[in-house]
Enzyme design. Structure first.
Site, PDB file in Angstrom:
ATOM      1  N   LYS A 275      37.582  68.471   4.061  1.00  0.00           N
ATOM      2  CA  LYS A 275      37.876  67.291   3.235  1.00  0.00           C
ATOM      3  C   LYS A 275      38.868  66.434   3.998  1.00  0.00           C
ATOM      4  O   LYS A 275      39.897  66.944   4.463  1.00  0.00           O
ATOM      5  CB  LYS A 275      38.496  67.728   1.903  1.00  0.00           C
ATOM      6  CG  LYS A 275      38.501  66.656   0.836  1.00  0.00           C
ATOM      7  CD  LYS A 275      37.100  66.354   0.330  1.00  0.00           C
ATOM      8  CE  LYS A 275      37.044  66.195  -1.165  1.00  0.00           C
ATOM      9  NZ  LYS A 275      35.632  66.121  -1.617  1.00  0.00           N
TER      10      LYS A 275
ATOM     11  N   ASP B  31      35.680  69.974  -2.501  1.00  0.00           N
ATOM     12  CA  ASP B  31      36.478  69.622  -3.682  1.00  0.00           C
ATOM     13  C   ASP B  31      37.553  70.686  -3.950  1.00  0.00           C
ATOM     14  O   ASP B  31      38.672  70.379  -4.342  1.00  0.00           O
ATOM     15  CB  ASP B  31      35.559  69.465  -4.899  1.00  0.00           C
ATOM     16  CG  ASP B  31      36.308  68.845  -6.071  1.00  0.00           C
ATOM     17  OD1 ASP B  31      36.715  67.672  -5.951  1.00  0.00           O
ATOM     18  OD2 ASP B  31      36.537  69.556  -7.070  1.00  0.00           O
TER      19      ASP B  31
ATOM     20  N   PHE C 165      56.475  44.985  38.107  1.00  0.00           N
ATOM     21  CA  PHE C 165      55.233  45.618  38.574  1.00  0.00           C
ATOM     22  C   PHE C 165      54.926  45.018  39.943  1.00  0.00           C
ATOM     23  O   PHE C 165      54.607  43.833  40.048  1.00  0.00           O
ATOM     24  CB  PHE C 165      54.113  45.340  37.562  1.00  0.00           C
ATOM     25  CG  PHE C 165      52.860  46.132  37.816  1.00  0.00           C
ATOM     26  CD1 PHE C 165      52.894  47.520  37.899  1.00  0.00           C
ATOM     27  CD2 PHE C 165      51.639  45.489  37.979  1.00  0.00           C
ATOM     28  CE1 PHE C 165      51.723  48.251  38.127  1.00  0.00           C
ATOM     29  CE2 PHE C 165      50.468  46.206  38.198  1.00  0.00           C
ATOM     30  CZ  PHE C 165      50.518  47.598  38.277  1.00  0.00           C
TER      31      PHE C 165
ATOM     32  N   VAL D 101      54.537  50.853  33.598  1.00  0.00           N
ATOM     33  CA  VAL D 101      54.378  51.643  32.366  1.00  0.00           C
ATOM     34  C   VAL D 101      54.170  53.108  32.749  1.00  0.00           C
ATOM     35  O   VAL D 101      54.717  54.014  32.115  1.00  0.00           O
ATOM     36  CB  VAL D 101      53.177  51.116  31.538  1.00  0.00           C
ATOM     37  CG1 VAL D 101      52.924  52.024  30.342  1.00  0.00           C
ATOM     38  CG2 VAL D 101      53.420  49.686  31.083  1.00  0.00           C
TER      39      VAL D 101
ATOM     40  N   ASN E 287      49.800  48.736  27.453  1.00  0.00           N
ATOM     41  CA  ASN E 287      50.675  47.678  27.968  1.00  0.00           C
ATOM     42  C   ASN E 287      50.323  46.406  27.203  1.00  0.00           C
ATOM     43  O   ASN E 287      49.276  45.807  27.419  1.00  0.00           O
ATOM     44  CB  ASN E 287      50.431  47.518  29.474  1.00  0.00           C
ATOM     45  CG  ASN E 287      51.428  46.590  30.126  1.00  0.00           C
ATOM     46  OD1 ASN E 287      52.394  46.162  29.495  1.00  0.00           O
ATOM     47  ND2 ASN E 287      51.191  46.265  31.389  1.00  0.00           N
TER      48      ASN E 287
ATOM     49  N   HIS F 136      50.608  42.750  26.420  1.00  0.00           N
ATOM     50  CA  HIS F 136      51.030  41.662  27.305  1.00  0.00           C
ATOM     51  C   HIS F 136      51.643  40.486  26.543  1.00  0.00           C
ATOM     52  O   HIS F 136      51.125  40.071  25.508  1.00  0.00           O
ATOM     53  CB  HIS F 136      49.835  41.162  28.125  1.00  0.00           C
ATOM     54  CG  HIS F 136      49.154  42.254  28.887  1.00  0.00           C
ATOM     55  ND1 HIS F 136      49.806  43.012  29.825  1.00  0.00           N
ATOM     56  CD2 HIS F 136      47.886  42.741  28.848  1.00  0.00           C
ATOM     57  CE1 HIS F 136      48.973  43.905  30.335  1.00  0.00           C
ATOM     58  NE2 HIS F 136      47.786  43.770  29.748  1.00  0.00           N
TER      59      HIS F 136
HETATM   60  O1  LIG Z   1      52.955  48.716  34.328  1.00  0.00           O
HETATM   61  C1  LIG Z   1      51.822  48.297  34.619  1.00  0.00           C
HETATM   62  N1  LIG Z   1      50.847  49.171  34.987  1.00  0.00           N
HETATM   63  C2  LIG Z   1      49.583  48.782  35.338  1.00  0.00           C
HETATM   64  O2  LIG Z   1      48.712  49.622  35.689  1.00  0.00           O
HETATM   65  C3  LIG Z   1      49.319  47.402  35.289  1.00  0.00           C
HETATM   66  N2  LIG Z   1      48.213  46.653  35.545  1.00  0.00           N
HETATM   67  C4  LIG Z   1      48.539  45.363  35.311  1.00  0.00           C
HETATM   68  O3  LIG Z   1      47.754  44.378  35.439  1.00  0.00           O
HETATM   69  N3  LIG Z   1      49.832  45.257  34.919  1.00  0.00           N
HETATM   70  C5  LIG Z   1      50.344  46.509  34.891  1.00  0.00           C
HETATM   71  N4  LIG Z   1      51.569  46.981  34.569  1.00  0.00           N
END
Ligand SMILES: O=c1[nH]c(=O)c2[nH]c(=O)[nH]c2[nH]1
Length: 307
Positions: free
Chosen positions: A16, A63, A164, A236, A263, A265
């Site tokens: 359930k 149930d 990045f 990230v 990520n 944006h």
């Molecule tokens: O921290 C990030 N990792 C990614 O893999 C990635 N790819 C991207 O376009 N921007 C980012 N930023």
């Protein structure tokens, strides 16, 4: 449950989903606690005749499973973590019904938080928070156990200390390298505890609630860094790894953790024509977006050395 019939394989389970229950606990001095759970039950059970012959004699009705949630909630006279509640339900289904070999119980808690009025905690008032505590518990008839807990929807953002650089550049790449950007994500985490049997579960009441709060704090603190200076995130991926590593370093009873960190944006706003620069981006005005988003996930586990 997988079984062979007429030269074929049948896999089946039943349960359930999303049984919703709210539970109030009251102390004698008038302080109330409250939890709201959405409970999903799956039973692995020997009930082949139902599929093959229309014979339901071994079926535990879904149930009945739903009713059991309310009965067990009633029986919890003291406040209980949802991990312990799930373990109790799993224990019940696997011991009460002979044909049930395993139970998988998932619970998502609605984030009701105690209300504070003028800095004072309210005795019976709660407001809805944001991120959710989750759990998934598998209990086998043998007493073998698997407990995972998690967080859903932990939205965090920092306005600097993120960049990045150094990624693959080819004829399709336009993204500029940067050491200054916004970093936003909605963390989904799930971690597995190392307890592997019913007898090894900590007896301490609300042990799992405390762990949940501790893990959340380690994740958040690692994401942001110290309040004044923060911490630089080169990606990230790197931040995710540091968060996972910090949890495993801090909590010996957690054997693995999975993190999903999209990520999300925030796009720079630059508005200009050939001869008119209306808005020049200076890390200040952004277009927030939900999609598309980067999807970054990983899990980190202890490698247990076998002696
Ligand atoms: O921290 C990030 N990792 C990614 O893999 C990635 N790819 C991207 O376009 N921007 C980012 N930023």
């Amino acid at each position: 449950m997988a079984e062979k019939i007429k030269g074929m394989r049948l896999e089946q389970r039943h349960g359930k989903a999303r049984v919703r229950v709210g539970r109030v606990w009251k102390t004698e001095d008038g302080r109330h606690s409250f939890a709201e759970w959405s409970v999903s039950i799956t039973l692995l059970s020997d009930c082949l005749p139902a599929y093959i012959h229309g014979d339901n004699s071994s079926i535990v009705a879904t149930d009945t499973m739903k009713n059991t949630v309310y009965v067990k909630a009633k029986e919890c006279s003291e406040q209980i973590s949802m991990e312990d509640f799930a373990i109790g339900l799993g224990k019940h289904f696997t011991s009460f019904y002979e044909q049930v070999t395993a139970a998988i119980i998932k619970i998502v808690e609605k984030p009701w938080e105690r209300m504070y009025i003028d800095g004072q905690s309210h005795e019976h008032g709660f407001k809805l928070g944001s991120e959710k505590h989750t759990t998934e518990v598998t209990v086998k008839k043998s007493g073998a156990l698997l407990v995972t807990s998690g967080i859903e929807g932990l939205a965090v953002l920092k306005t600097t200390k993120s960049g990045f650089e150094g990624f693959v550049r080819d004829k399709y790449t336009i993204l500029p390298e940067t050491r200054e950007r916004m970093l936003a994500t909605e963390v989904t985490a799930s971690w597995r505890y190392s307890f592997e049997s019913l007898s090894s579960i900590p007896a301490k009441p609300l042990y799992f609630n405390e762990r949940y709060l501790n893990v959340k704090k380690v994740l958040v603190d690692t994401f942001f860094g110290p309040p004044k200076e923060g911490v630089y995130s080169p990606s990230v991926q790197s931040t995710l790894y540091q968060m996972a590593e910090a949890v495993l370093a801090r909590f010996p009873d957690i054997s693995s953790i999975q993190l999903k960190m999209p990520n999300i944006h925030f796009l720079p706003i630059n508005l200009s024509t050939k001869d008119n620069l209306i808005v020049k981006f200076e890390d200040d005005v952004y277009l927030p977006t939900d999609e598309p988003h980067g999807s970054i996930e990983a899990s980190l586990s202890r490698i247990l050395s076998k002696m």
